[in-house]
Design a protein around this motif. Structure first.
Motif, short mmCIF file in Angstrom:
data_model
loop_
_atom_site.label_atom_id
_atom_site.label_comp_id
_atom_site.label_asym_id
_atom_site.label_seq_id
_atom_site.Cartn_x
_atom_site.Cartn_y
_atom_site.Cartn_z
N LEU A 121 19.82 -64.13 -51.45
CA LEU A 121 20.92 -64.55 -50.89
C LEU A 121 20.82 -65.72 -50.05
CD1 LEU A 121 24.08 -64.46 -50.30
CD2 LEU A 121 23.60 -62.77 -48.52
N LYS A 125 22.17 -69.53 -50.27
CA LYS A 125 22.98 -70.49 -49.35
C LYS A 125 22.33 -71.56 -48.85
CE LYS A 125 25.06 -67.40 -46.32
NZ LYS A 125 24.95 -66.27 -45.47
N THR A 135 29.58 -71.39 -48.57
CA THR A 135 29.62 -70.34 -49.21
C THR A 135 30.32 -69.34 -48.62
OG1 THR A 135 27.55 -69.45 -47.94
CG2 THR A 135 27.19 -70.70 -50.05
N GLU A 137 30.69 -64.72 -49.24
CA GLU A 137 29.86 -63.87 -49.86
C GLU A 137 30.99 -62.75 -50.40
OE1 GLU A 137 27.02 -62.07 -47.34
OE2 GLU A 137 26.38 -64.11 -46.83
N ASP A 139 30.24 -59.09 -51.81
CA ASP A 139 29.32 -58.01 -51.85
C ASP A 139 29.95 -57.01 -52.70
OD1 ASP A 139 27.48 -56.23 -51.41
OD2 ASP A 139 27.27 -56.42 -49.32
N ASP A 152 19.58 -58.70 -50.94
CA ASP A 152 20.65 -58.95 -51.92
C ASP A 152 20.38 -60.14 -52.63
OD1 ASP A 152 22.51 -56.78 -51.09
OD2 ASP A 152 23.21 -58.04 -49.47
N VAL A 154 21.74 -62.85 -55.85
CA VAL A 154 23.29 -63.42 -56.29
C VAL A 154 23.27 -63.20 -57.72
CG1 VAL A 154 24.66 -65.68 -56.67
CG2 VAL A 154 23.38 -65.54 -54.66
N THR A 157 28.51 -67.03 -59.64
CA THR A 157 29.14 -67.75 -58.63
C THR A 157 30.47 -68.15 -59.10
OG1 THR A 157 28.02 -69.73 -59.34
CG2 THR A 157 26.85 -68.74 -57.78
N ILE A 175 27.23 -60.89 -54.77
CA ILE A 175 25.89 -60.33 -54.44
C ILE A 175 26.07 -59.04 -54.68
CG2 ILE A 175 25.51 -62.30 -52.98
CD1 ILE A 175 26.00 -60.34 -50.53
#
Length: 179
Positions: A121, A125, A135, A137, A139, A152, A154, A157, A175
Motif C-alpha cells: 500500500l 500511494k 488516493t 483506500e 479495504d 496490505d 493493492v 485500482t 486493498i
C-alpha cells in the motif's frame, strides 16, 4: 531587338502592347511539413517540427526562430504550452516568394494511472502521488486483517492502470492482505 528577345525569353520582363514593362512573377518557395501531424495531441512539453523545403538553401523559421536546414530538410524542437498550440513555419529564399504554413498541436496535460497492482500500500500511494494523483483506500480485507499484523497490498485500482486522467484525480486502491 536582340536585347528585347533576350529579355522576353529569360522571363525578366513581361509587356503587353502599350503597357510599361513589369517584372515577371517570382517562383514561390516550396514548403512541406512532415511532423508533427496537424491537429495531433502529445503529452510532452516539446515537439519536433520537420519537413522539406525547395530550394534546398532556403531559410526556414519555425515559431519565430531559425530552423536548421540541411539539403532541403529542416527540423526544430519547439516548446509547447498546455492546451492548443499553433506553430507557424515560414520559408524564404532570395528572388522567390516566401511560403508559409502552420501546424496545430494539442499538449495533453493528463497523466496515466500507474500500474501499482500487487505493490504494498505505501509503495503504491507514493507512486501515484509522484504523478500528481490522490488516493483513497477501499479495504476489502476481513476483520482478522485489521487485528493480525501484516502488510496490505493493492489488488486493483479504479480507474484502471494506464487510464489517462487529469492531475489531481483520486484513484481508489482496493486493498487486502492477499489478493
Amino acid at each position: 531587338m536582340r536585347v528585347l528577345a533576350l529579355l522576353l525569353t529569360t522571363g525578366l520582363l513581361v509587356t503587353a502592347c502599350g503597357e510599361a514593362p513589369k517584372p515577371a512573377a517570382n517562383a514561390r518557395v516550396t514548403l512541406k511539413l512532415d511532423l508533427p501531424d496537424d491537429g495531433g495531441s502529445v503529452r510532452e512539453d516539446r515537439v519536433m517540427v520537420q519537413g522539406t523545403v525547395s530550394p534546398a538553401d532556403a531559410a526556414v523559421r519555425i515559431g519565430g526562430e531559425d530552423a536548421e536546414v540541411d539539403g532541403g530538410e529542416f527540423s526544430k524542437e519547439v516548446a509547447l504550452e498546455p492546451g492548443g498550440n499553433v506553430i507557424d513555419v515560414t520559408a524564404t529564399s532570395p528572388g522567390r516568394r516566401p511560403a508559409t504554413d502552420a501546424v496545430r498541436v494539442e499538449r495533453d496535460m493528463r497523466v496515466d494511472v500507474p500500474d501499482v497492482v500487487g505493490q504494498e500500500l505505501d509503495q503504491a500511494k507514493t507512486a501515484i502521488g509522484k504523478v500528481g494523483l490522490r488516493t483513497v483506500e477501499d479495504d476489502r480485507g476481513s476483520w482478522l486483517d485489521r487485528v493480525i499484523p501484516g502488510t496490505d497490498h493493492v489488488c486493483s485500482t479504479s480507474p484502471d492502470a494506464g487510464t489517462p486522467v487529469e492531475k489531481g484525480t483520486t484513484v481508489t486502491l482496493v486493498i487486502q492482505r492477499e489478493c
